[in-house]
Motif scaffolding. Structure first.
Motif, PDB file in Angstrom:
ATOM      1  N   LEU A 140      -0.174  -7.975   3.840  1.00 54.82           N
ATOM      2  CA  LEU A 140       0.357  -6.712   4.367  1.00 54.82           C
ATOM      3  C   LEU A 140      -0.754  -5.679   4.402  1.00 54.82           C
ATOM      4  N   ALA A 141      -0.906  -5.022   5.529  1.00 51.03           N
ATOM      5  CA  ALA A 141      -1.877  -3.934   5.656  1.00 51.03           C
ATOM      6  C   ALA A 141      -1.165  -2.702   6.187  1.00 51.03           C
ATOM      7  N   GLU A 142      -1.694  -1.530   5.848  1.00 52.50           N
ATOM      8  CA  GLU A 142      -1.106  -0.263   6.279  1.00 52.50           C
ATOM      9  C   GLU A 142      -2.085   0.464   7.203  1.00 52.50           C
ATOM     10  N   LEU A 143      -1.536   1.155   8.180  1.00 54.90           N
ATOM     11  CA  LEU A 143      -2.368   1.940   9.091  1.00 54.90           C
ATOM     12  C   LEU A 143      -2.643   3.336   8.550  1.00 54.90           C
ATOM     13  N   GLU A 144      -1.750   3.850   7.734  1.00 53.75           N
ATOM     14  CA  GLU A 144      -1.879   5.236   7.267  1.00 53.75           C
ATOM     15  C   GLU A 144      -1.484   5.309   5.792  1.00 53.75           C
ATOM     16  N   SER A 145      -1.433   6.542   5.285  1.00 52.61           N
ATOM     17  CA  SER A 145      -0.977   6.763   3.916  1.00 52.61           C
ATOM     18  C   SER A 145       0.112   7.825   3.926  1.00 52.61           C
ATOM     19  N   ALA A 146       0.916   7.826   2.880  1.00 54.03           N
ATOM     20  CA  ALA A 146       1.963   8.837   2.765  1.00 54.03           C
ATOM     21  C   ALA A 146       1.358  10.234   2.710  1.00 54.03           C
ATOM     22  N   ASP A 147       0.262  10.373   1.975  1.00 53.64           N
ATOM     23  CA  ASP A 147      -0.378  11.685   1.866  1.00 53.64           C
ATOM     24  C   ASP A 147      -0.815  12.185   3.242  1.00 53.64           C
ATOM     25  N   TYR A 148      -1.384  11.300   4.040  1.00 53.08           N
ATOM     26  CA  TYR A 148      -1.838  11.714   5.367  1.00 53.08           C
ATOM     27  C   TYR A 148      -0.657  12.103   6.246  1.00 53.08           C
ATOM     28  N   GLN A 149       0.382  11.305   6.240  1.00 58.10           N
ATOM     29  CA  GLN A 149       1.507  11.583   7.112  1.00 58.10           C
ATOM     30  C   GLN A 149       2.155  12.922   6.780  1.00 58.10           C
ATOM     31  N   LEU A 150       2.399  13.171   5.513  1.00 57.26           N
ATOM     32  CA  LEU A 150       3.034  14.434   5.151  1.00 57.26           C
ATOM     33  C   LEU A 150       2.081  15.612   5.324  1.00 57.26           C
ATOM     34  N   SER A 151       0.791  15.362   5.221  1.00 60.10           N
ATOM     35  CA  SER A 151      -0.163  16.452   5.435  1.00 60.10           C
ATOM     36  C   SER A 151      -0.107  16.956   6.869  1.00 60.10           C
ATOM     37  N   PHE A 194       4.458   8.268  -2.084  1.00 59.32           N
ATOM     38  CA  PHE A 194       5.236   9.240  -1.335  1.00 59.32           C
ATOM     39  C   PHE A 194       5.762  10.345  -2.233  1.00 59.32           C
ATOM     40  N   ASP A 195       6.140   9.992  -3.443  1.00 55.47           N
ATOM     41  CA  ASP A 195       6.580  10.979  -4.415  1.00 55.47           C
ATOM     42  C   ASP A 195       5.497  12.053  -4.578  1.00 55.47           C
ATOM     43  N   GLN A 196       4.271  11.607  -4.768  1.00 58.71           N
ATOM     44  CA  GLN A 196       3.169  12.554  -4.938  1.00 58.71           C
ATOM     45  C   GLN A 196       2.937  13.377  -3.677  1.00 58.71           C
ATOM     46  N   ALA A 197       3.073  12.735  -2.511  1.00 54.75           N
ATOM     47  CA  ALA A 197       2.847  13.448  -1.255  1.00 54.75           C
ATOM     48  C   ALA A 197       3.910  14.514  -1.023  1.00 54.75           C
ATOM     49  N   VAL A 198       5.165  14.216  -1.382  1.00 55.21           N
ATOM     50  CA  VAL A 198       6.236  15.209  -1.248  1.00 55.21           C
ATOM     51  C   VAL A 198       5.937  16.418  -2.127  1.00 55.21           C
ATOM     52  N   ARG A 199       5.529  16.166  -3.339  1.00 55.22           N
ATOM     53  CA  ARG A 199       5.241  17.276  -4.249  1.00 55.22           C
ATOM     54  C   ARG A 199       4.035  18.091  -3.768  1.00 55.22           C
ATOM     55  N   LYS A 200       3.085  17.410  -3.163  1.00 53.31           N
ATOM     56  CA  LYS A 200       1.869  18.086  -2.712  1.00 53.31           C
ATOM     57  C   LYS A 200       2.069  18.853  -1.406  1.00 53.31           C
ATOM     58  N   HIS A 201       2.780  18.257  -0.460  1.00 51.29           N
ATOM     59  CA  HIS A 201       2.839  18.820   0.888  1.00 51.29           C
ATOM     60  C   HIS A 201       4.198  19.386   1.285  1.00 51.29           C
ATOM     61  N   ALA A 202       5.287  18.905   0.695  1.00 48.34           N
ATOM     62  CA  ALA A 202       6.614  19.275   1.183  1.00 48.34           C
ATOM     63  C   ALA A 202       7.383  20.174   0.231  1.00 48.34           C
ATOM     64  N   SER A 203       6.783  20.537  -0.904  1.00 49.06           N
ATOM     65  CA  SER A 203       7.450  21.364  -1.903  1.00 49.06           C
ATOM     66  C   SER A 203       6.673  22.658  -2.110  1.00 49.06           C
ATOM     67  N   TYR A 204       7.402  23.731  -2.338  1.00 53.42           N
ATOM     68  CA  TYR A 204       6.758  25.004  -2.675  1.00 53.42           C
ATOM     69  C   TYR A 204       6.289  24.975  -4.128  1.00 53.42           C
TER      70      TYR A 204
END
Length: 347
Positions: free
Chosen positions: A217-228, A132-142
């Motif tokens: 434990l299984a996940e349906l999505e990824s943080a990168d996808y959600q923030l994208s 999620f840290d990486q996704a925030v920097r990629k998608h949610a930060s200028y």
């Protein structure tokens, strides 16, 4: 060298991207609007499933052990379904992503379904934050050197600064974040202050329940996808999303919407649950349109396909997803039924 303030760890843990939860922080930032936001200035907090300012706070500090009240509420919370086909079986449970200790334990039907399952499936593993840290920097930060003041009108910036000041957060600490993340953050703070905490969200409880017995434990999505998904909002739409959130905060509508979902989830009343979808996507705002088109109509078919794939391994799975994903004609129960699965509503 970048002139951006470092991303506080608690912001790294908040996800603004999915379902209908409001990303949240408990703020203890410096009182001065000019003071830089240090890493420890915001305490990790949470988010909730609420319509309106949609986002999904999937990351938060690990839940602390908590005493469980005796006896679940009468009836069932949320909605619970059993999905079967050709010997395959899974349970679908509608979650909210924040809560209170009084929500637990969950209904006996949920406890039995959990005990019957050898795999827990969530939208995301809420204990992990690196992705999620990486996704925030990629998608949610200028980009370095850019700032929200370059992307919103002076009036919107003024209103944002006022709201941030009321929350004890200086603009200098969060000005490199995009409007939709700040909108979700502010509403999340409101939820936290109203007593609905991420540490008491259903995901934390479910993880705590299955971890001792070693369930997968299984996940349906990824943080990168959600923030994208949120990053598809252009400047104009992202600003409108923020202004709508600020309107809801100033009018008290944000908590009214949140409480409507919490009350419906707590009661498990089918009529109240069915009313949530039109209430969520029926007001013609940028937020409601984004919720319908992107966070529901786009994601639900993808989730249904992923659940069908997971079920093929023959493992009994307990699938916990945001409550709104289970409702309406495009909800997961309907979509799985269309794929040939037998879907039974337990409550």
């Amino acid at each position: 060298m970048s002139n951006q303030s470092p991303l506080p760890p608690c912001l790294v843990r908040l996800l603004a991207g999915l379902v209908f939860s409001i990303s949240s922080l408990a703020a203890s930032a410096p009182a001065s609007a000019d003071a830089p936001l240090a890493a420890g200035d915001l305490a990790p907090a949470s988010g909730l499933s609420v319509a309106g300012s949609v986002a999904h706070s999937a990351y938060a500090a690990p839940a602390k052990p908590r005493a469980q009240p005796r006896g679940a509420p009468a009836g069932g919370q949320g909605a619970l379904f059993r999905v079967t086909r050709d010997g395959q079986m899974a349970y679908l449970f509608g979650t909210i992503h924040v809560g209170a200790s009084s929500f637990y334990p969950l209904a006996p039907q949920v406890s039995r379904a959990l005990a019957d399952s050898s795999q827990l499936v969530l939208e995301l593993d809420t204990r992990a934050s690196d992705d999620f840290d990486q996704a925030v920097r990629k998608h949610a930060s200028y980009p370095a050197g850019d700032h929200i003041r370059n992307h919103v009108s002076p009036d919107t910036l003024r209103r944002l600064v006022t709201a941030l000041h009321a929350a004890g957060i200086p603009l200098s600490g969060v000005g490199h974040l995009k409007p939709w993340l700040l909108a979700n953050m502010l509403i999340g703070i409101e939820l936290e202050r109203s007593g609905f905490k991420r540490a008491h969200g259903n995901e934390s409880f479910l993880l705590d329940a299955v971890q001792p017995r070693g369930a997968k434990l299984a996940e349906l999505e990824s943080a990168d996808y959600q923030l994208s998904l949120f990053d598809t909002l252009g400047d104009a739409s992202a600003e409108a999303y923020l202004r709508e959130a600020l309107d809801d905060l100033s009018s008290g509508m944000s908590m009214k919407k949140a409480r409507a979902i919490i009350d419906a989830w707590t009661s498990g009343d089918a009529a109240a649950l069915d009313a949530l979808i039109p209430d969520t996507i029926g007001d013609g705002t940028v937020t409601s349109d984004f919720t319908r088109r992107t966070l529901l109509d786009r994601r639900n078919p993808e989730m249904a396909q992923r659940i069908a794939h997971i079920m093929k391994d023959g493992t009994v799975s307990f699938v916990g997803v945001g409550l709104l994903h289970l409702l309406g004609a495009n909800g997961l129960p309907q979509l799985l039924s269309q794929r040939g699965y037998q879907v039974e509503r337990i409550y």
